[in-house]
Design an enzyme around this catalytic site. Structure first.
Site, mmCIF file in Angstrom:
data_model
loop_
_atom_site.group_PDB
_atom_site.id
_atom_site.type_symbol
_atom_site.label_atom_id
_atom_site.label_comp_id
_atom_site.label_asym_id
_atom_site.label_seq_id
_atom_site.Cartn_x
_atom_site.Cartn_y
_atom_site.Cartn_z
ATOM 1 N N ASN A 55 0.825 -1.197 0.000
ATOM 2 C CA ASN A 55 0.000 0.000 0.000
ATOM 3 C C ASN A 55 0.871 1.264 0.000
ATOM 4 O O ASN A 55 1.596 1.516 0.973
ATOM 5 C CB ASN A 55 -0.903 0.025 1.241
ATOM 6 N N GLU A 56 0.823 1.993 -1.083
ATOM 7 C CA GLU A 56 1.337 3.368 -1.159
ATOM 8 C C GLU A 56 2.824 3.560 -0.945
ATOM 9 O O GLU A 56 3.258 4.702 -0.759
ATOM 10 C CB GLU A 56 0.566 4.276 -0.182
ATOM 11 N N CYS A 57 3.648 2.503 -0.958
ATOM 12 C CA CYS A 57 5.084 2.697 -0.697
ATOM 13 C C CYS A 57 5.725 3.536 -1.802
ATOM 14 O O CYS A 57 6.341 4.567 -1.526
ATOM 15 C CB CYS A 57 5.793 1.352 -0.558
#
Ligand code: BMA
Length: 820
Positions: free
Chosen positions: A431-433
């Protein structure tokens, strides 16, 4: 195979540190106390009265010493003599949270450093007949991860940066909707398994291809054998109208063969067909003797990700059984900070509510956990596709050899455990790294990020090897160029809300597939009431602000509320208006993206559920009370949607259909007065292709200079009656001269638990809400608008008697500017 469940009553204690005590520690915790396994240190301490409920008021702050200590769990158990005659006795621990050392009769058996992996420790040589002792010591997850951070050097990580070093649910370190309750404990089942001849490993039924005419399935299982005797595996395949049996000799490490199923019953997402479940029972045999038996359940369907260049960039469309599926759903987080205490009924209720809201997909977000089996079983049965993140969120991650080894083992075990579920349609790296990294470092490539190796190399290789039937996607969001593009890949839309833009901005977004967007709404008044005292119940009291974890969260709730509503004068009004803004926001976005079908091919809002009582983006609060947005979702995700697109001076009427068949209907547009009188009306026939969206007509009846007490109502009519409706008002609620609607209602009993509640409005009623303060009460519709003179019947299910329901039912509508 013989097994003994070791769960149940254990003992536990805090271990006194050699240095100074953490602040606020309750020293009673250093004595042996009763514990429940599976469980967590926190829930055991609550049960013993050593800490208070951390969800209550601001008690979270008083329990922060818990994660600074080491904890020991211990049990005595009996080993029957017969068990020790088996060739192998294993300790099977499905989940140890997190830095654990396991000892049996005082001798070290093994360690764990990843709460997501299942362990099988060979235990036979540690055991004796009769009484044995098992002890598991958990190090402080916070001190261990901080220590690793010190050795390694810091990484760029949102919130508590050291969390990236612990393979542990990342939200347990605190999130922008969740408290910081960094748990430890034996969080999943633990048992002994004894066997002699051999056992089955990871049976799988893999759908290689599937058409209505024929499916090709690969059946395979590993076999761990003790001894040299020839073994065989029998597979009994069962389905809706079919049973077959196959037997194979075990060669090498197991068995593996393909079978053809004529005329298979295909598994479909909700709204597209049925969810038939097949099963394959694998039996390991030594001649006539059964050594082991394991069953897998699976569905027959194919899935692929369609990415084709087009004028807007590149499509991002999930295709199931060769049919494009417009994805409608929400993001999922763990339903409690203390996962072992979540009842199956909670999963059942939440996922049924998702299905009933016309969703067909749920995203398991990467800051939580690879969910419990019950979650995926339900998704299989309900037709909810699962977008499955690997458990990494919002930061860089180490690339040290030891960390990569942990990640590899974790990914292999997660994929192996879950790959038989037809509901899972996609594996996603994190998620969203990459998005956060590239935002912080303009012009950089996602490959520059520490941890890129995991998402670019390690995880996709695991998926290719163990589950090649599903697509792998590197992150949510990801795409070509900047990893949160509107032109390719998937998108998280956080300009709205997080970057302080109001929800009309959604209509500028042309993303291809939206896996996150959201708007906060307060939990129900009664949900807050259970964790506050009356003096707390003010939008800006310290306690209520504590129950909104986003930085400047409350400020945003108030800023957006002020754009649409007059300022609330009571806590209840704050909740009602806050929920209304959230609902209108999600509606605006979902309707916009559905009209763009398949320019946009997926809409998943952040988020379905909560883990504690909080003002968050969820549409169902932690007490499972739906917010207004939940009922809105049932309408904005309906298979056929009629919606109004506001353009400069004009109002376009759109019909969007997810049906696999053509739609013949009629659209009726009406300019209405608050009294219920129709001022103008027009009708247009609609012929819509399957699975399509169309601008049917437009009017110029409201807008600049028009009367605020007139509104637009559209209805979609078929031979079955009104199948959809929508409204557009001339002004925000704060500027609407809303009249007293003169609501009346009556209740009739339909069956033992079902009641029909009919609500009548004398004049326009906005956001009518039916409320009964009791947890088992469910309405099939709520938070709707009623035209003057109109009536609506809602089905209510509850265990109350009709008299009690009549007494406790409240029906209210939004009040306009001048009535405040
Ligand atoms: C995204 C999510 C979560 C977060 C949410 C709301 O960043 O992936 O991490 O809770 O938005 O801010």
């Amino acid at each position: 195979m013989k097994s003994i469940d070791l769960g149940g009553a254990w003992k536990f204690r805090g271990l006194r540190p050699s240095g100074s005590l953490p602040r606020g520690v309750n020293t009673k915790a250093f004595r042996w106390m009763d514990a429940t396994v599976p469980g967590t240190v926190h829930t055991d301490l609550i049960a013993r009265g050593i800490i208070g409920d951390p969800f209550y008021r601001m008690q979270e702050n008083q329990v922060q010493w818990v994660d600074a200590l080491r904890w020991e769990y211990r049990t005595d158990f009996q080993v029957p003599v017969g068990m020790l005659r088996e060739r192998a006795v294993d300790l099977v621990a499905r989940g140890l949270d997190t830095f654990a050392t396991v000892r049996c009769n005082g001798r070290r058996v093994g360690t764990s450093a990843d709460m997501f992996v299942e362990h099988r420790f060979p235990l036979r040589r540690f055991l004796r007949p009769g009484r044995n002792t098992l002890s598991i010591v958990f190090d402080s997850p916070v001190l261990r991860s901080k220590q690793m951070e010190k050795e390694h050097g810091p990484l760029e990580v949102v919130l508590e940066p050291h969390r990236a070093f612990a393979r542990k649910a990342q939200y347990s370190f605190g999130w922008d909707w969740g408290p910081k309750l960094t748990t430890s404990g034996i969080w999943r089942a633990i048992s002994l398994e004894a066997y002699s001849g051999g056992r089955l490993i990871d049976p799988v039924a893999q759908v290689l291809s599937a058409t209505p005419g024929e499916a090709v399935i690969r059946l395979a299982a590993g076999v761990r054998r003790h001894g040299v005797r020839p073994l065989s595996v029998r597979v009994f395949l069962g389905g809706p109208d079919r049973a077959a049996e196959y037997t194979r000799e075990v060669r090498g490490g197991g068995i593996r063969f393909t079978v053809r199923i004529p005329d298979p019953h295909l598994w479909w997402p909700n709204g597209h067909g049925a969810q038939p479940i097949y099963s394959a029972v694998f039996t390991l045999l030594d001649g006539g003797e059964v050594l082991d038996e394991q069953a897998v359940r699976f569905g027959i369907r194919t899935v692929r990700l369609l990415q084709e260049k087009d004028a807007g960039g590149k499509s991002f469309i999930l295709v199931v059984n060769d049919r494009r599926i417009f994805c409608k759903g929400a993001d999922w987080i763990p339903s409690d900070n203390f996962i072992p205490r979540i009842p199956h009924a909670t999963y059942d209720r939440l996922l049924r509510m998702a299905r009933d809201a016309n969703m067909n997909i749920i995203r398991v977000w990467g800051g939580g956990i690879y969910e419990e089996d019950v979650f995926y079983d339900l998704c299989d049965r309900l037709g909810l596709m699962v977008w499955q993140d690997f458990m990494f969120a919002c930061g860089e991650y180490p690339e040290t050899p030891s960390f990569l080894r942990l990640v590899l083992e974790e990914a292999e075990k997660a994929v192996t455990r879950l790959r038989n579920h037809p509901s899972i349609v996609l594996w996603c790296g994190n998620n969203e790294c990459e998005w956060l990294y590239c935002t912080e470092h303009p012009g950089s490539s996602p490959d520059d990020m520490t941890g890129a190796k995991i998402f670019r190399d390690v995880l996709p290789a695991v998926v290719r090897r163990l589950d090649p039937t599903r697509p792998y996607w590197r992150s949510s969001p990801f795409g070509e160029g900047f990893p949160n593009s509107e032109a390719t890949g998937n998108h998280h839309q956080w300009h709205v809300w997080s970057e302080w833009k109001d929800y009309p901005e959604y209509e500028k977004d042309s993303s291809r597939f939206v896996t996150e967007f959201g708007f906060q709404g307060p939990a129900a008044v009664s949900t807050f009431a259970a964790v506050t005292v009356p003096g707390d119940r003010h939008p800006q009291s310290p306690v209520i602000e504590h129950h909104n974890k986003q930085v400047a969260g409350t400020e945003r709730v108030i800023r957006f509320m002020a754009a649409h509503h007059s300022l609330p004068r009571s806590f209840e009004e704050f909740v009602v208006k806050g929920q209304h803004v959230q609902a209108e926001a999600l509606k605006t976005a979902a309707e916009h993206w559905r009209r763009r079908k398949y320019g946009t091919a997926g809409v998943l809002f952040w988020q379905l559920n909560d883990c504690w009582p909080v003002t968050s983006w969820s549409v169902i609060d932690s007490a499972l009370r739906p917010k207004a947005a939940y009922y809105y979702a049932r309408r904005f995700y309906a298979p056929v949607l009629v919606s109004i697109r506001k353009r400069e001076g004009a109002q376009e009427i759109w019909v969007t259909s997810d049906l696999p068949v053509p739609l013949t209907a009629e659209v009726e547009v009406a300019l209405m007065a608050f009294s219920g009188k129709t001022i103008r009306r027009k009708r247009r026939p609609v012929r819509l292709k399957p699975d399509a969206s169309l601008n049917v007509t437009e009017v110029r009846w409201i807008g600049e200079g028009a009367r605020a007490d007139r509104y637009l109502r559209v209805r979609l009519l078929t031979r079955d009656g009104v199948i959809g409706e929508n409204r557009l008002y001339a002004a925000e609620p704060k500027h609407l001269p809303l009249p007293d609607p003169g609501l009346r209602w009556s209740v009739a009993q339909m069956s033992r638990r079902l009641f029909a509640v009919t609500v009548r409005a004398r004049r326009l009623a906005r956001a009518v809400r039916l409320e009964v303060d009791r947890e088992d009460v469910m309405f099939d519709d709520n938070a709707f608008d009623l035209d003057g003179g109109a009536a609506k019947t809602v089905v209510c299910s509850t265990g109350l008697t009709i008299r009690a329901l009549r007494r406790r039912l409240r029906v209210e509508a939004l009040r306009g500017a001048e009535s405040v």
